[in-house]
Design an enzyme around this catalytic site. Sequence first.
Site, PDB file in Angstrom:
ATOM      1  N   SER A  87     -34.111  82.131  73.700  1.00  0.00           N
ATOM      2  CA  SER A  87     -34.650  83.442  73.344  1.00  0.00           C
ATOM      3  C   SER A  87     -33.537  84.488  73.328  1.00  0.00           C
ATOM      4  O   SER A  87     -32.539  84.314  72.635  1.00  0.00           O
ATOM      5  CB  SER A  87     -35.774  83.805  74.312  1.00  0.00           C
ATOM      6  OG  SER A  87     -36.517  84.901  73.832  1.00  0.00           O
ATOM      7  N   ASP A 233     -40.540  80.650  70.235  1.00  0.00           N
ATOM      8  CA  ASP A 233     -39.699  80.941  71.399  1.00  0.00           C
ATOM      9  C   ASP A 233     -39.481  79.709  72.275  1.00  0.00           C
ATOM     10  O   ASP A 233     -40.434  79.072  72.728  1.00  0.00           O
ATOM     11  CB  ASP A 233     -40.368  82.047  72.215  1.00  0.00           C
ATOM     12  CG  ASP A 233     -39.427  82.702  73.205  1.00  0.00           C
ATOM     13  OD1 ASP A 233     -38.595  81.990  73.781  1.00  0.00           O
ATOM     14  OD2 ASP A 233     -39.529  83.926  73.399  1.00  0.00           O
TER      15      ASP A 233
END
Length: 753
Positions: A87, A233
Amino acid sequence: MNRDRYGSSVGPGCGRLLLAAGLLVLAPFATAQAAAAASTGSNAAEQARPRIGLVLGGGGARGAAHIGVLEVLEKMRVPVDCVAGTSMGGLVAGVYAAGLSPATMRAELAKADWHDLFQDSPNYSERAFRRKVEERRFLPASETGVGPDGVKYQTGVVTGQKIKLFFNQLVGDYRGQRQIESLPLPLSIIATDLVQGARVVFREGSLTTAMRASMSVPGLMSPVETRGMRLVDGGLVDNVPIDEARSRCQADVVIAVNVGSPLLKADEISGLLSVTTQMVNILTEQNVTHSLATLKPTDIYIKPDLEGVSAGDFERTSETADRGVRAAEAVADRLRSLAVSEAAYAAWTEKIQVARRAAPRIDEVQIAGLKRVNPAVVEDHIDVKAGDSVDPAKINSELLRAYGDGHYENVDYAVLTERERNILRVTPLEKSWGPDYLRYGVNLDTNFKANSTYALRAAYQKTWLNELGGELLAYGEIGSDTGIGLDYYQPLDAQQRYFVETNLHYGSKLSGIYQNNQQLAEYRVIQGEARIGAGINLGTIGQARAGWSENWWNPRLETGSPFLPSLSKQYGGWFGLVDLDQTDRLYFPTSGWRTTVGYFDSPANHFSKLDAGGSVFHSVGDWVFSSRVSYQGSPVGQLPVYDAGSLGGMLNMTAFAIGQLKGDDMTYGNVRAERIIGRLPLGLRGDMRIGLALEAAKVGTPYTETNLKGWINSTAVYLGGETPLGPLYLGYGYSSSGSTGGYYNIYLFLGTP
């Protein structure tokens, strides 16, 4: 006499001279050999150091703390052999592996406008004018795909258009696409396969695609489709990828930095968004706990104190980076054991730095991947010619304008070299939920007295009916105002500069008749219009058109005394319209201007109508100042009652009811001052304001409120702001004009006009 091997005669004196010469010749070799031995020893010492893997965890804006950690590692001369990130940690890891120093990284991330980056569309002034017209009538967020497979929805609040272009510029993709496998520092970026729920590790391929995929927070940002997978993610499966760092470079020591968000407290979970956030946090914390359990006593764990910093606090980048500095300095004693000499660190730094070559000259521009949209529409936005180099700011602006046409999920680019030719490949990805859409709108406009309006609006839109981009829009409206309509828009050239359009509309609306601040009657006016015209699109500035309009008008008394003639009227005439808009937002602009000039001439009925207006907006800090003027009148003849001018309603002489002032030769003006008191959260554009408006109007030939002479005043105070259903106004207007003791109204407006 001794002879050398070649039979030359050499005496004793000469022999000593030759020996000395030989020693001089051999001396440099001996010195070099000694130096080599010393170097070998030094290299051996450096090679004996443990292999270090750096792990940068996910946490949204909290990930800026990674920059501070990198600054400390640089200051203490701690080299790393590989880096793995998830991320926001994947973003920092990718940029670091691409050769940006921590100081440069801090500066670039701090100056970025993250609130703007999380809004896909370009500035409102840069959007295609046809899309602006749609957004005036229907809610932008209501677009729903419809087709043979049923209804399809957008895959996220944002598609990541601006974020991806920002990544491209950050790592220098405009000089040539950066590939992970070509980076000098081994890099791994973690994402999640949304379909399989599996962990996906990027060790090769496009660097910026991997960074973008790893940051795709489910629900907020659309997944990235690549390699046959839909990626989101990586924090869902491996937010602190310690095992990946060990395997990537066989790390002996792992430096793991955890910036994850803590679970919300009970009183913080109060709505759908907070519940979703908590679910993601739970999944993330579970895999983080598992990862941290694999740390060894020789590993170094860094967890910055990020109390009070949320995952969305991107504007606090520098402060968050400073907290990372403090956290790394807290373990300085352990980091010091991994430090190397200045010479060794300089050699390592030189090794991982990537030479910044100049942006190459482009030999060819390609538009790739389109199935429905004519490539000429995209080409019209791109100003890169053969022999030009790619300017990152310029190409970003051009691709955002293309995105503003409304046909794509995203518009990206890559600079590639094929057979010694440099190619700028533009890759627009058409909307997966298109090309046919349902659109919706709502409207509530009330003064809590009489003549209030409400409506629900829906439309079915078909786009790209042909290669030039023909569009069909069928719509209907129910409520106090009702109607149905059909619009057909047909561009005449591939660049869509010229067009013809046909519009049909039939419906009814309520209209009140007022005198001395009393409603004498209320009519339901049935109206129809058939219009055909041709026009030109003036880039993103606006549109001009002209044609013929045929109209039908039939008033029916609902309540009160008769005022309008009890007959229907059909009338036609030529029209011209220039509509220009260079504001930065559709609702609640902070800067820019807009103007509309419409002219209608009906020779058979001996009148013409000029309907013109303009607004300007300017902001200073949290204050927005604006002004609007308008005119409705008849340059030829007098406006008939069936096509009269009208004033009244919120910020249109607020003290008066909607349409309370009717007549000919109507001039209006206002000045407004608004204070921004709040802004919408990340991913949404807009703000909340309190405002004051001073208004004035003059009706040269009044048809209602005939006792109001000269200039009429009105003052309004209001609260306004963006909502998911459109603009919201709650305001109060008062006028001291006239002899009836004053006019006043309390208004509530919500939705699209």
